[in-house]
Design a protein around this motif. Structure first.
Motif, PDB file in Angstrom:
ATOM      1  N   THR B  50       0.838  -1.198   0.000  1.00  0.00           N
ATOM      2  CA  THR B  50       0.000   0.000   0.000  1.00  0.00           C
ATOM      3  C   THR B  50       0.870   1.243   0.000  1.00  0.00           C
ATOM      4  O   THR B  50       0.591   2.214  -0.716  1.00  0.00           O
ATOM      5  CB  THR B  50      -0.919  -0.003   1.238  1.00  0.00           C
ATOM      6  N   ALA B  51       1.962   1.201   0.767  1.00  0.00           N
ATOM      7  CA  ALA B  51       2.881   2.359   0.810  1.00  0.00           C
ATOM      8  C   ALA B  51       3.465   2.585  -0.583  1.00  0.00           C
ATOM      9  O   ALA B  51       3.530   3.733  -1.061  1.00  0.00           O
ATOM     10  CB  ALA B  51       3.991   2.091   1.810  1.00  0.00           C
ATOM     11  N   ARG B  52       3.820   1.476  -1.253  1.00  0.00           N
ATOM     12  CA  ARG B  52       4.376   1.616  -2.620  1.00  0.00           C
ATOM     13  C   ARG B  52       3.330   2.222  -3.548  1.00  0.00           C
ATOM     14  O   ARG B  52       3.597   3.107  -4.362  1.00  0.00           O
ATOM     15  CB  ARG B  52       4.804   0.244  -3.151  1.00  0.00           C
ATOM     16  N   TRP B  53       2.074   1.789  -3.384  1.00  0.00           N
ATOM     17  CA  TRP B  53       1.002   2.313  -4.249  1.00  0.00           C
ATOM     18  C   TRP B  53       0.791   3.802  -4.003  1.00  0.00           C
ATOM     19  O   TRP B  53       0.713   4.606  -4.939  1.00  0.00           O
ATOM     20  CB  TRP B  53      -0.290   1.536  -4.014  1.00  0.00           C
ATOM     21  N   GLU B  54       0.762   4.160  -2.715  1.00  0.00           N
ATOM     22  CA  GLU B  54       0.476   5.569  -2.385  1.00  0.00           C
ATOM     23  C   GLU B  54       1.613   6.463  -2.841  1.00  0.00           C
ATOM     24  O   GLU B  54       1.408   7.627  -3.188  1.00  0.00           O
ATOM     25  CB  GLU B  54       0.219   5.721  -0.880  1.00  0.00           C
ATOM     26  N   LYS B  55       2.843   5.882  -2.904  1.00  0.00           N
ATOM     27  CA  LYS B  55       3.966   6.671  -3.395  1.00  0.00           C
ATOM     28  C   LYS B  55       3.787   6.915  -4.907  1.00  0.00           C
ATOM     29  O   LYS B  55       4.007   8.021  -5.409  1.00  0.00           O
ATOM     30  CB  LYS B  55       5.275   5.913  -3.140  1.00  0.00           C
ATOM     31  N   ALA B  56       3.302   5.866  -5.599  1.00  0.00           N
ATOM     32  CA  ALA B  56       3.154   5.977  -7.061  1.00  0.00           C
ATOM     33  C   ALA B  56       1.927   6.814  -7.417  1.00  0.00           C
ATOM     34  O   ALA B  56       1.944   7.593  -8.362  1.00  0.00           O
ATOM     35  CB  ALA B  56       3.030   4.588  -7.663  1.00  0.00           C
ATOM     36  N   CYS B  57       0.862   6.667  -6.627  1.00  0.00           N
ATOM     37  CA  CYS B  57      -0.380   7.393  -6.920  1.00  0.00           C
ATOM     38  C   CYS B  57      -0.786   8.194  -5.693  1.00  0.00           C
ATOM     39  O   CYS B  57      -1.737   7.820  -5.006  1.00  0.00           O
ATOM     40  CB  CYS B  57      -1.509   6.435  -7.270  1.00  0.00           C
ATOM     41  N   PRO B  58      -0.087   9.269  -5.377  1.00  0.00           N
ATOM     42  CA  PRO B  58      -0.413  10.022  -4.157  1.00  0.00           C
ATOM     43  C   PRO B  58      -1.784  10.660  -4.281  1.00  0.00           C
ATOM     44  O   PRO B  58      -2.222  11.010  -5.386  1.00  0.00           O
ATOM     45  CB  PRO B  58       0.695  11.074  -4.080  1.00  0.00           C
ATOM     46  N   ASP B  59      -2.496  10.796  -3.184  1.00  0.00           N
ATOM     47  CA  ASP B  59      -3.815  11.431  -3.267  1.00  0.00           C
ATOM     48  C   ASP B  59      -3.647  12.943  -3.432  1.00  0.00           C
ATOM     49  O   ASP B  59      -4.464  13.607  -4.040  1.00  0.00           O
ATOM     50  CB  ASP B  59      -4.681  11.103  -2.051  1.00  0.00           C
ATOM     51  N   ILE B  60      -2.532  13.494  -2.852  1.00  0.00           N
ATOM     52  CA  ILE B  60      -2.292  14.932  -3.053  1.00  0.00           C
ATOM     53  C   ILE B  60      -0.948  15.090  -3.760  1.00  0.00           C
ATOM     54  O   ILE B  60       0.036  14.497  -3.349  1.00  0.00           O
ATOM     55  CB  ILE B  60      -2.269  15.686  -1.706  1.00  0.00           C
ATOM     56  N   ARG B  61      -0.957  15.841  -4.874  1.00  0.00           N
ATOM     57  CA  ARG B  61       0.286  16.044  -5.626  1.00  0.00           C
ATOM     58  C   ARG B  61       0.681  17.519  -5.573  1.00  0.00           C
ATOM     59  O   ARG B  61      -0.186  18.386  -5.437  1.00  0.00           O
ATOM     60  CB  ARG B  61       0.041  15.683  -7.110  1.00  0.00           C
ATOM     61  N   LYS B  62       2.012  17.730  -5.685  1.00  0.00           N
ATOM     62  CA  LYS B  62       2.480  19.130  -5.753  1.00  0.00           C
ATOM     63  C   LYS B  62       2.927  19.386  -7.180  1.00  0.00           C
ATOM     64  O   LYS B  62       3.785  18.677  -7.709  1.00  0.00           O
ATOM     65  CB  LYS B  62       3.658  19.340  -4.788  1.00  0.00           C
TER      66      LYS B  62
END
Lengths: 65, 82
Positions: B50-62
């Motif tokens: 899940t951590a790998r997924w959230e890194k690849a597809c963050p819910d908030i992007r800059k």
């Protein structure tokens, strides 16, 4: 444990299948054994090989293979 | 959706399924140590995936200093095969 031993352990030594009370069901306790890998479990719909009994119009197929 | 994300998502789904099945087993076998060990091991694996997924597809992007709720951009369910 052999099926026969299970009956004896529950209903006493020397008990035969015919001695068992009618219309009473016996559901064996599931064991933690024979697991699929997660990816295959998701495909098969169960983590446990022994519960993988797809109905194919004739009857349950043991281990789904 | 790129292939590696696709397979990562598939793996997350599989591990989640294995966890659900294990929880159901533990509900009726609360003292089964082998099952609990398997549960803890899969749970840890799920957190890592899940951590790998959230890194690849963050819910908030800059994006150039601007924050964006990227969840709306990430692949929608119908864009995910399988």
């Amino acid at each position: 444990m052999e099926h026969k031993d299970k009956i004896c352990s529950v209903f006493g030594e020397g008990c035969e299948i015919d001695d068992l009370p009618l219309a009473m069901t016996y559901v064996p306790m599931q064991q933690w054994e024979k697991l699929y890998e997660p990816c295959e479990a998701l495909e098969r719909g169960t983590l446990f090989c022994k519960l993988d009994l797809p109905f194919i119009g004739k009857g349950a197929v043991p281990d789904g293979k | 959706m790129e292939n590696n994300l696709q397979s990562l998502l598939r793996e997350i789904q599989a591990v989640k399924f294995a966890l659900i099945e294990t929880k159901l087993f533990l509900d009726t076998h609360p003292c089964d140590c082998e099952a609990m060990e398997y549960y803890l091991c899969q749970k840890e694996k799920l957190e890592e995936l899940t951590a790998r997924w959230e890194k690849a597809c963050p819910d908030i992007r800059k994006e150039n200093g601007q924050m964006r709720w990227a969840w709306v951009d990430s692949p929608w369910p119908w864009q995910v095969e399988g």
